[in-house]
Design an enzyme around this catalytic site. Structure first.
Site, PDB file in Angstrom:
ATOM      1  N   LYS A  90       0.843  -1.214   0.000  1.00 57.88           N
ATOM      2  CA  LYS A  90       0.000   0.000   0.000  1.00 57.88           C
ATOM      3  C   LYS A  90       0.875   1.261   0.000  1.00 57.88           C
ATOM      4  O   LYS A  90       0.703   2.152  -0.826  1.00 57.88           O
ATOM      5  CB  LYS A  90      -0.932   0.037   1.232  1.00 57.88           C
ATOM      6  CG  LYS A  90      -1.926  -1.107   1.313  1.00 57.88           C
ATOM      7  CD  LYS A  90      -2.904  -0.926   2.453  1.00 57.88           C
ATOM      8  CE  LYS A  90      -2.307  -0.969   3.852  1.00 57.88           C
ATOM      9  NZ  LYS A  90      -1.677  -2.274   4.199  1.00 57.88           N
ATOM     10  N   ARG A  98      11.441  -6.704   6.044  1.00 58.92           N
ATOM     11  CA  ARG A  98      11.414  -5.307   6.485  1.00 58.92           C
ATOM     12  C   ARG A  98      11.799  -5.201   7.965  1.00 58.92           C
ATOM     13  O   ARG A  98      12.434  -4.227   8.379  1.00 58.92           O
ATOM     14  CB  ARG A  98      10.030  -4.690   6.252  1.00 58.92           C
ATOM     15  CG  ARG A  98      10.010  -3.191   6.557  1.00 58.92           C
ATOM     16  CD  ARG A  98       8.696  -2.533   6.221  1.00 58.92           C
ATOM     17  NE  ARG A  98       7.624  -2.988   7.103  1.00 58.92           N
ATOM     18  CZ  ARG A  98       6.354  -2.645   6.959  1.00 58.92           C
ATOM     19  NH1 ARG A  98       5.980  -1.860   5.969  1.00 58.92           N
ATOM     20  NH2 ARG A  98       5.436  -3.097   7.797  1.00 58.92           N
ATOM     21  N   ARG A 134      -2.327  -8.984  12.446  1.00 60.85           N
ATOM     22  CA  ARG A 134      -2.763  -7.916  11.520  1.00 60.85           C
ATOM     23  C   ARG A 134      -3.435  -8.530  10.286  1.00 60.85           C
ATOM     24  O   ARG A 134      -4.453  -8.029   9.803  1.00 60.85           O
ATOM     25  CB  ARG A 134      -1.551  -7.056  11.100  1.00 60.85           C
ATOM     26  CG  ARG A 134      -1.085  -6.094  12.196  1.00 60.85           C
ATOM     27  CD  ARG A 134       0.404  -5.754  12.101  1.00 60.85           C
ATOM     28  NE  ARG A 134       0.802  -5.109  10.876  1.00 60.85           N
ATOM     29  CZ  ARG A 134       2.068  -5.114  10.408  1.00 60.85           C
ATOM     30  NH1 ARG A 134       3.043  -5.756  11.070  1.00 60.85           N
ATOM     31  NH2 ARG A 134       2.356  -4.492   9.294  1.00 60.85           N
ATOM     32  N   ARG A 186      10.373  -1.955  12.281  1.00 60.61           N
ATOM     33  CA  ARG A 186       9.057  -1.486  12.746  1.00 60.61           C
ATOM     34  C   ARG A 186       8.578  -2.389  13.867  1.00 60.61           C
ATOM     35  O   ARG A 186       8.633  -3.606  13.748  1.00 60.61           O
ATOM     36  CB  ARG A 186       8.070  -1.491  11.558  1.00 60.61           C
ATOM     37  CG  ARG A 186       7.278  -0.203  11.468  1.00 60.61           C
ATOM     38  CD  ARG A 186       6.447  -0.152  10.223  1.00 60.61           C
ATOM     39  NE  ARG A 186       5.141  -0.767  10.404  1.00 60.61           N
ATOM     40  CZ  ARG A 186       4.162  -0.695   9.515  1.00 60.61           C
ATOM     41  NH1 ARG A 186       4.353  -0.046   8.381  1.00 60.61           N
ATOM     42  NH2 ARG A 186       3.008  -1.271   9.738  1.00 60.61           N
ATOM     43  N   ARG A 191     -10.888   0.772   7.281  1.00 58.54           N
ATOM     44  CA  ARG A 191     -10.623  -0.667   7.470  1.00 58.54           C
ATOM     45  C   ARG A 191     -11.854  -1.423   7.932  1.00 58.54           C
ATOM     46  O   ARG A 191     -11.805  -2.656   8.037  1.00 58.54           O
ATOM     47  CB  ARG A 191      -9.512  -0.876   8.517  1.00 58.54           C
ATOM     48  CG  ARG A 191      -8.168  -0.376   8.035  1.00 58.54           C
ATOM     49  CD  ARG A 191      -7.039  -0.675   8.985  1.00 58.54           C
ATOM     50  NE  ARG A 191      -5.908   0.127   8.554  1.00 58.54           N
ATOM     51  CZ  ARG A 191      -4.661  -0.321   8.454  1.00 58.54           C
ATOM     52  NH1 ARG A 191      -4.351  -1.539   8.791  1.00 58.54           N
ATOM     53  NH2 ARG A 191      -3.715   0.484   8.021  1.00 58.54           N
TER      54      ARG A 191
HETATM   55  P1  AP5 Z   1       4.585  -1.645   2.140  1.00 59.17           P
HETATM   56  O1  AP5 Z   1       4.470  -0.811   0.924  1.00 59.17           O
HETATM   57  O2  AP5 Z   1       5.084  -1.015   3.381  1.00 59.17           O
HETATM   58  O3  AP5 Z   1       3.180  -2.390   2.418  1.00 59.17           O
HETATM   59  P2  AP5 Z   1       1.921  -1.896   3.240  1.00 59.17           P
HETATM   60  O4  AP5 Z   1       0.748  -2.560   2.602  1.00 59.17           O
HETATM   61  O5  AP5 Z   1       1.933  -0.416   3.351  1.00 59.17           O
HETATM   62  O6  AP5 Z   1       2.208  -2.605   4.629  1.00 59.17           O
HETATM   63  P3  AP5 Z   1       2.049  -2.041   6.109  1.00 59.17           P
HETATM   64  O7  AP5 Z   1       2.800  -2.974   6.983  1.00 59.17           O
HETATM   65  O8  AP5 Z   1       2.353  -0.587   6.192  1.00 59.17           O
HETATM   66  O9  AP5 Z   1       0.476  -2.245   6.291  1.00 59.17           O
HETATM   67  P4  AP5 Z   1      -0.374  -2.233   7.615  1.00 59.17           P
HETATM   68  O10 AP5 Z   1      -1.756  -2.050   7.123  1.00 59.17           O
HETATM   69  O11 AP5 Z   1      -0.133  -3.422   8.458  1.00 59.17           O
HETATM   70  O12 AP5 Z   1       0.235  -1.014   8.433  1.00 59.17           O
HETATM   71  P5  AP5 Z   1      -0.178   0.523   8.581  1.00 59.17           P
HETATM   72  O13 AP5 Z   1       1.072   1.285   8.744  1.00 59.17           O
HETATM   73  O14 AP5 Z   1      -1.146   0.931   7.564  1.00 59.17           O
HETATM   74  O15 AP5 Z   1       5.467  -2.921   1.767  1.00 59.17           O
HETATM   75  C1  AP5 Z   1       5.844  -3.839   2.772  1.00 59.17           C
HETATM   76  C2  AP5 Z   1       7.276  -4.343   2.497  1.00 59.17           C
HETATM   77  O16 AP5 Z   1       7.256  -5.083   1.293  1.00 59.17           O
HETATM   78  C3  AP5 Z   1       8.283  -3.206   2.298  1.00 59.17           C
HETATM   79  O17 AP5 Z   1       9.505  -3.577   2.829  1.00 59.17           O
HETATM   80  C4  AP5 Z   1       8.359  -3.050   0.760  1.00 59.17           C
HETATM   81  O18 AP5 Z   1       9.603  -2.573   0.346  1.00 59.17           O
HETATM   82  C5  AP5 Z   1       8.112  -4.484   0.312  1.00 59.17           C
HETATM   83  N1  AP5 Z   1       7.397  -4.563  -0.965  1.00 59.17           N
HETATM   84  C6  AP5 Z   1       6.382  -3.780  -1.407  1.00 59.17           C
HETATM   85  N2  AP5 Z   1       5.948  -4.190  -2.618  1.00 59.17           N
HETATM   86  C7  AP5 Z   1       6.698  -5.265  -2.947  1.00 59.17           C
HETATM   87  C8  AP5 Z   1       6.726  -6.129  -4.079  1.00 59.17           C
HETATM   88  N3  AP5 Z   1       5.888  -5.962  -5.114  1.00 59.17           N
HETATM   89  N4  AP5 Z   1       7.599  -7.155  -4.065  1.00 59.17           N
HETATM   90  C9  AP5 Z   1       8.461  -7.354  -3.010  1.00 59.17           C
HETATM   91  N5  AP5 Z   1       8.499  -6.553  -1.914  1.00 59.17           N
HETATM   92  C10 AP5 Z   1       7.616  -5.525  -1.894  1.00 59.17           C
HETATM   93  O19 AP5 Z   1      -0.926   0.517   9.990  1.00 59.17           O
HETATM   94  C11 AP5 Z   1      -0.185   0.238  11.169  1.00 59.17           C
HETATM   95  C12 AP5 Z   1      -1.094   0.217  12.373  1.00 59.17           C
HETATM   96  O20 AP5 Z   1      -1.714   1.521  12.552  1.00 59.17           O
HETATM   97  C13 AP5 Z   1      -2.280  -0.749  12.322  1.00 59.17           C
HETATM   98  O21 AP5 Z   1      -1.893  -2.067  12.675  1.00 59.17           O
HETATM   99  C14 AP5 Z   1      -3.210  -0.107  13.357  1.00 59.17           C
HETATM  100  O22 AP5 Z   1      -2.755  -0.364  14.656  1.00 59.17           O
HETATM  101  C15 AP5 Z   1      -3.035   1.381  13.060  1.00 59.17           C
HETATM  102  N6  AP5 Z   1      -3.986   1.839  12.038  1.00 59.17           N
HETATM  103  C16 AP5 Z   1      -3.697   2.314  10.791  1.00 59.17           C
HETATM  104  N7  AP5 Z   1      -4.832   2.624  10.129  1.00 59.17           N
HETATM  105  C17 AP5 Z   1      -5.860   2.349  10.973  1.00 59.17           C
HETATM  106  C18 AP5 Z   1      -7.269   2.437  10.851  1.00 59.17           C
HETATM  107  N8  AP5 Z   1      -7.858   2.843   9.696  1.00 59.17           N
HETATM  108  N9  AP5 Z   1      -8.034   2.076  11.912  1.00 59.17           N
HETATM  109  C19 AP5 Z   1      -7.467   1.670  13.065  1.00 59.17           C
HETATM  110  N10 AP5 Z   1      -6.118   1.536  13.237  1.00 59.17           N
HETATM  111  C20 AP5 Z   1      -5.319   1.872  12.199  1.00 59.17           C
HETATM  112 MG    MG Z   2       2.079   0.989   4.921  1.00 59.18          MG
END
Ligand code: AP5
Ligand code: MG
Length: 210
Positions: free
Chosen positions: A14, A128, A145, A134, A89
């Site tokens: 994402k 990562r 998650r 992280r 979400r």
């Molecule tokens: P990356 O691009 O970082 O993927 P991502 O989908 O953004 O993964 P996240 O871990 O950020 O998602 P998440 O939803 O768990 O966390 P968020 O920060 O939103 O890619 C991941 C890795 O893969 C990287 O190293 C990248 O380089 C690699 N990669 C990417 N594409 C690739 C490819 N094609 N091939 C190979 N490698 C690749 O949320 C964190 C926390 O915040 C949540 O758990 C929750 O506690 C809170 N939170 C956030 N939003 C809400 C909400 N709406 N409601 C309640 N709590 C929330």
């Molecule tokens: Mg992210």
């Protein structure tokens, strides 16, 4: 096309894709996870509250998250469009986002749902963990998650499929390939082309991947 959502499981790319697609469309990427992490880092009251949930891989309570998103989407830099990563979400967050946008006479133009198999997601996030450290990238928390995504978020996207603005994109493969699929998918949900939107909705109802 100005207001776009990107929805997908942890590790699906994402954040990686949001930056690339937002650049392409000339809009601003907004990630709720990144905003929370900035608050945690600065030890703000919001950060102190969010930290415990984030470290456990749980959703931060809706009241806190919703207020934060409303504030961010009312800032001047997103008035020409945003690419929202990580929100909504849940169905309740979809309703709240609809309210925020209705209050300012806006709407969501397109929703990208990026998909990938769980084992690839775990593999990416464990890599990562070594590189970026992280705090929620431990295998137990990653799997929690993923469970929350499958239980609550995956079903919610049907709302956008019903509206004819959802494009499902295969997130497996190289980063550049996934970006190309997304841009192609966005082309098919351009709001001006209602006929194309209807046909996309029909194909999506059949579960066709772009
Ligand atoms: P990356 O691009 O970082 O993927 P991502 O989908 O953004 O993964 P996240 O871990 O950020 O998602 P998440 O939803 O768990 O966390 P968020 O920060 O939103 O890619 C991941 C890795 O893969 C990287 O190293 C990248 O380089 C690699 N990669 C990417 N594409 C690739 C490819 N094609 N091939 C190979 N490698 C690749 O949320 C964190 C926390 O915040 C949540 O758990 C929750 O506690 C809170 N939170 C956030 N939003 C809400 C909400 N709406 N409601 C309640 N709590 C929330
Ligand atoms: Mg992210």
């Amino acid at each position: 096309m100005s207001n776009v959502l990107i929805i997908g499981p942890p590790g699906s790319g994402k954040g990686t894709q949001a930056g690339r697609i937002a650049d392409h469309l000339g809009i601003v990427p907004v990630s709720t996870g990144d905003i929370f992490r900035a608050h945690v880092k600065s030890e703000s009251p919001l950060g102190m509250e969010a930290k415990i949930y984030m470290e456990a891989g749980d959703f931060v309570p809706h009241g806190v998250t919703n207020r934060m998103v409303r504030t961010r989407l009312n800032e001047a830099d997103v008035s020409n469009g945003f690419l929202l990563d990580g929100y909504p979400r849940t169905r309740a967050q979809v309703d709240y986002l609809d309210q925020i946008l209705a209050d300012s006479g806006q709407r969501i133009d397109a929703v990208l749902q990026v998909t990938a198999v769980d084992e690839e997601l775990v593999r990416r996030l464990l890599i990562r963990a070594q590189e970026a450290g992280r705090s929620d990238d431990t295998e137990v928390v990653i799997r929690h998650r993923l469970d929350l995504y499958h239980e609550q978020t995956e079903a919610m996207v049907a709302i956008y499929a019903d509206r004819g603005i959802l494009a499902r994109v295969n997130g497996m493969g190289a980063v550049g390939e996934v970006t190309e699929r997304m841009l192609l998918a966005l082309g098919t949900v351009t709001p001006e082309n209602l006929e194309a939107r209807a046909s996309v909705a029909q194909r999506l109802a059949g579960g066709t991947l772009v």
